[in-house]
Design a protein around this motif. Structure first.
Motif, PDB file in Angstrom:
ATOM      1  N   ALA A  23       0.981  -0.881   0.057  1.00 31.54           N
ATOM      2  CA  ALA A  23      -0.011  -0.302   0.086  1.00 31.54           C
ATOM      3  C   ALA A  23       1.003   1.061   0.204  1.00 31.54           C
ATOM      4  O   ALA A  23       2.134   1.008   1.301  1.00 31.54           O
ATOM      5  N   ALA A  24       0.756   1.895  -0.911  1.00 28.46           N
ATOM      6  CA  ALA A  24       1.148   3.502  -1.189  1.00 28.46           C
ATOM      7  C   ALA A  24       0.341   4.364  -0.098  1.00 28.46           C
ATOM      8  O   ALA A  24      -0.062   4.782  -0.494  1.00 28.46           O
ATOM      9  N   SER A  25       1.258   5.184   0.667  1.00 27.74           N
ATOM     10  CA  SER A  25       0.295   6.652   0.379  1.00 27.74           C
ATOM     11  C   SER A  25       2.028   8.263   0.419  1.00 27.74           C
ATOM     12  O   SER A  25       3.019   7.416  -0.298  1.00 27.74           O
ATOM     13  N   GLY A  26       0.869   9.008   0.619  1.00 32.04           N
ATOM     14  CA  GLY A  26       1.517  10.242   0.106  1.00 32.04           C
ATOM     15  C   GLY A  26       2.212  10.877  -0.965  1.00 32.04           C
ATOM     16  O   GLY A  26       2.051  11.617  -0.916  1.00 32.04           O
ATOM     17  N   ARG A  27       1.840   9.933  -1.949  1.00 26.29           N
ATOM     18  CA  ARG A  27       1.835   9.737  -3.512  1.00 26.29           C
ATOM     19  C   ARG A  27       1.420   9.243  -3.915  1.00 26.29           C
ATOM     20  O   ARG A  27       1.268   7.640  -3.724  1.00 26.29           O
ATOM     21  N   THR A  28       0.593   8.580  -5.399  1.00 21.71           N
ATOM     22  CA  THR A  28       0.060   7.839  -6.333  1.00 21.71           C
ATOM     23  C   THR A  28       1.325   7.480  -7.164  1.00 21.71           C
ATOM     24  O   THR A  28       1.958   7.906  -6.620  1.00 21.71           O
ATOM     25  N   ILE A  29       1.060   6.047  -6.877  1.00 21.11           N
ATOM     26  CA  ILE A  29       1.734   5.007  -7.670  1.00 21.11           C
ATOM     27  C   ILE A  29       1.833   4.838  -8.732  1.00 21.11           C
ATOM     28  O   ILE A  29       1.825   4.154  -9.792  1.00 21.11           O
ATOM     29  N   SER A  30       0.187   5.431  -9.654  1.00 25.54           N
ATOM     30  CA  SER A  30      -0.189   5.021 -10.490  1.00 25.54           C
ATOM     31  C   SER A  30       0.165   4.954 -11.855  1.00 25.54           C
ATOM     32  O   SER A  30      -0.399   4.764 -12.956  1.00 25.54           O
ATOM     33  N   LYS A  31       0.886   6.216 -11.647  1.00 28.62           N
ATOM     34  CA  LYS A  31       1.834   6.426 -12.807  1.00 28.62           C
ATOM     35  C   LYS A  31       2.782   5.772 -13.251  1.00 28.62           C
ATOM     36  O   LYS A  31       3.768   6.546 -14.064  1.00 28.62           O
ATOM     37  N   TYR A  32       3.326   4.561 -12.477  1.00 33.92           N
ATOM     38  CA  TYR A  32       4.708   4.589 -11.811  1.00 33.92           C
ATOM     39  C   TYR A  32       4.558   2.568 -11.874  1.00 33.92           C
ATOM     40  O   TYR A  32       3.846   2.319 -11.208  1.00 33.92           O
ATOM     41  N   ALA A  33       5.908   1.721 -12.721  1.00 36.00           N
ATOM     42  CA  ALA A  33       5.846   1.026 -12.441  1.00 36.00           C
ATOM     43  C   ALA A  33       6.138   0.821 -11.021  1.00 36.00           C
ATOM     44  O   ALA A  33       6.541   1.588 -10.167  1.00 36.00           O
ATOM     45  N   SER A 102      13.177   5.532 -16.253  1.00 30.44           N
ATOM     46  CA  SER A 102      13.049   4.205 -17.128  1.00 30.44           C
ATOM     47  C   SER A 102      14.773   3.595 -16.334  1.00 30.44           C
ATOM     48  O   SER A 102      14.850   4.774 -15.248  1.00 30.44           O
ATOM     49  N   GLY A 103      14.081   2.410 -17.246  1.00 30.10           N
ATOM     50  CA  GLY A 103      15.187   0.972 -16.205  1.00 30.10           C
ATOM     51  C   GLY A 103      14.640   0.068 -16.690  1.00 30.10           C
ATOM     52  O   GLY A 103      13.640   0.059 -16.582  1.00 30.10           O
ATOM     53  N   SER A 104      16.081  -1.159 -15.936  1.00 27.96           N
ATOM     54  CA  SER A 104      15.608  -2.251 -16.640  1.00 27.96           C
ATOM     55  C   SER A 104      14.683  -2.457 -14.915  1.00 27.96           C
ATOM     56  O   SER A 104      14.659  -2.272 -13.962  1.00 27.96           O
ATOM     57  N   ASP A 105      13.282  -2.983 -14.957  1.00 27.50           N
ATOM     58  CA  ASP A 105      12.551  -3.632 -14.394  1.00 27.50           C
ATOM     59  C   ASP A 105      12.659  -3.816 -13.380  1.00 27.50           C
ATOM     60  O   ASP A 105      12.163  -4.133 -11.710  1.00 27.50           O
ATOM     61  N   SER A 106      14.234  -5.047 -13.598  1.00 25.69           N
ATOM     62  CA  SER A 106      14.761  -5.935 -12.567  1.00 25.69           C
ATOM     63  C   SER A 106      15.844  -5.191 -11.919  1.00 25.69           C
ATOM     64  O   SER A 106      16.697  -6.249 -10.395  1.00 25.69           O
ATOM     65  N   SER A 107      16.163  -4.624 -12.680  1.00 22.46           N
ATOM     66  CA  SER A 107      16.927  -4.295 -11.014  1.00 22.46           C
ATOM     67  C   SER A 107      17.138  -3.130 -10.658  1.00 22.46           C
ATOM     68  O   SER A 107      15.892  -2.257 -10.177  1.00 22.46           O
ATOM     69  N   ILE A 108      17.775  -3.088  -8.944  1.00 20.12           N
ATOM     70  CA  ILE A 108      17.664  -2.566  -8.066  1.00 20.12           C
ATOM     71  C   ILE A 108      17.852  -1.072  -8.428  1.00 20.12           C
ATOM     72  O   ILE A 108      17.033  -0.247  -7.719  1.00 20.12           O
ATOM     73  N   ALA A 109      19.283  -0.931  -8.432  1.00 15.61           N
ATOM     74  CA  ALA A 109      19.468   0.448  -8.969  1.00 15.61           C
ATOM     75  C   ALA A 109      18.279   1.434  -9.204  1.00 15.61           C
ATOM     76  O   ALA A 109      18.263   2.071  -9.060  1.00 15.61           O
ATOM     77  N   ALA A 110      17.181   1.008 -10.333  1.00 16.48           N
ATOM     78  CA  ALA A 110      16.314   1.409 -10.949  1.00 16.48           C
ATOM     79  C   ALA A 110      15.300   2.153 -10.073  1.00 16.48           C
ATOM     80  O   ALA A 110      14.436   2.523 -10.830  1.00 16.48           O
ATOM     81  N   TYR A 111      15.107   1.457  -9.182  1.00 16.65           N
ATOM     82  CA  TYR A 111      13.399   1.760  -7.886  1.00 16.65           C
ATOM     83  C   TYR A 111      14.023   2.836  -7.202  1.00 16.65           C
ATOM     84  O   TYR A 111      15.025   3.164  -6.534  1.00 16.65           O
ATOM     85  N   ASN A 112      13.115   3.985  -7.173  1.00 15.53           N
ATOM     86  CA  ASN A 112      13.331   4.503  -5.916  1.00 15.53           C
ATOM     87  C   ASN A 112      13.041   4.504  -4.569  1.00 15.53           C
ATOM     88  O   ASN A 112      13.846   4.939  -3.497  1.00 15.53           O
ATOM     89  N   TYR A 113      11.916   4.401  -4.917  1.00 17.66           N
ATOM     90  CA  TYR A 113      11.561   4.596  -2.712  1.00 17.66           C
ATOM     91  C   TYR A 113      10.932   2.798  -2.441  1.00 17.66           C
ATOM     92  O   TYR A 113      10.565   1.654  -3.598  1.00 17.66           O
ATOM     93  N   TRP A 114      11.465   2.597  -1.645  1.00 18.09           N
ATOM     94  CA  TRP A 114      11.432   0.730  -1.063  1.00 18.09           C
ATOM     95  C   TRP A 114      10.618   0.665   0.250  1.00 18.09           C
ATOM     96  O   TRP A 114      10.374   2.283   1.170  1.00 18.09           O
ATOM     97  N   GLY A 115      10.139   0.003   0.367  1.00 20.71           N
ATOM     98  CA  GLY A 115       9.021  -0.679   1.645  1.00 20.71           C
ATOM     99  C   GLY A 115       9.961  -1.426   2.706  1.00 20.71           C
ATOM    100  O   GLY A 115      10.871  -1.553   2.201  1.00 20.71           O
ATOM    101  N   GLN A 116       9.640  -1.446   3.963  1.00 21.15           N
ATOM    102  CA  GLN A 116      10.307  -1.836   4.959  1.00 21.15           C
ATOM    103  C   GLN A 116      10.113  -3.727   4.539  1.00 21.15           C
ATOM    104  O   GLN A 116      11.158  -4.555   5.523  1.00 21.15           O
ATOM    105  N   GLY A 117       9.483  -3.944   4.205  1.00 24.12           N
ATOM    106  CA  GLY A 117       9.474  -5.078   3.387  1.00 24.12           C
ATOM    107  C   GLY A 117       8.251  -6.284   4.922  1.00 24.12           C
ATOM    108  O   GLY A 117       8.053  -5.536   5.368  1.00 24.12           O
ATOM    109  N   THR A 118       7.916  -7.245   4.505  1.00 23.63           N
ATOM    110  CA  THR A 118       7.835  -7.960   4.898  1.00 23.63           C
ATOM    111  C   THR A 118       7.571  -9.635   4.522  1.00 23.63           C
ATOM    112  O   THR A 118       8.808 -10.500   3.558  1.00 23.63           O
TER     113      THR A 118
END
Length: 124
Positions: A23-33, A102-118
């Motif tokens: 679940a995302a909050s603070g900003r919409t994720i609807s425009k992003y991979a 843009s960036g590889s979908d499988s690349s960790i470096a391409a992602y900007n924000y992360w959750g804390q994990g489950t």
């Protein structure tokens, strides 16, 4: 800044299923991979699945062999990972992340924000 919160992890027997939510909050994720990754003890974080902003395109790690399904509900600002036929080797902390550029979908470096994990634990 977006905040991502994963839920739905737990302990399950081999062959069972779990559905993770992000679940995302603070900003919409609807425009992003969006992507799901996992990290097992003593191992590097690895790509699991990704989905385009519209949900029209999905991508999976080869090792999954069709056991997991990624989906999203942009109205709820939430991404899901349905995991079926779980195996002990699926035991890991599962993370969701958002990719703004843009960036590889499988690349960790391409992602900007992360959750804390489950935590997902699969017993044999």
């Amino acid at each position: 800044q977006v905040q991502l919160v994963e839920s739905g992890g737990g302990l399950v027997q081999a062959g069972g299923s779990l559905r993770l939510s992000c679940a995302a909050s603070g900003r919409t994720i609807s425009k992003y991979a969006m992507g799901w990754f996992r990290q097992a003890p003593g191992k590097e974080r690895e790509f699991v699945a990704a989905i385009s902003w519209s949900g029209g395109s999905t991508y999976y790690a080869d090792f999954l062999k069709g056991r997991f399904t990624i989906s999203r509900d942009n109205a709820k600002n939430t991404v899901y990972l349905q995991m079926d036929n779980l195996k002990p080797e699926d035991t890991a902390v599962y993370y969701c992340a958002v990719k703004y550029y843009s960036g590889s979908d499988s690349s960790i470096a391409a992602y900007n924000y992360w959750g804390q994990g489950t935590q997902v634990t699969v017993s044999s």
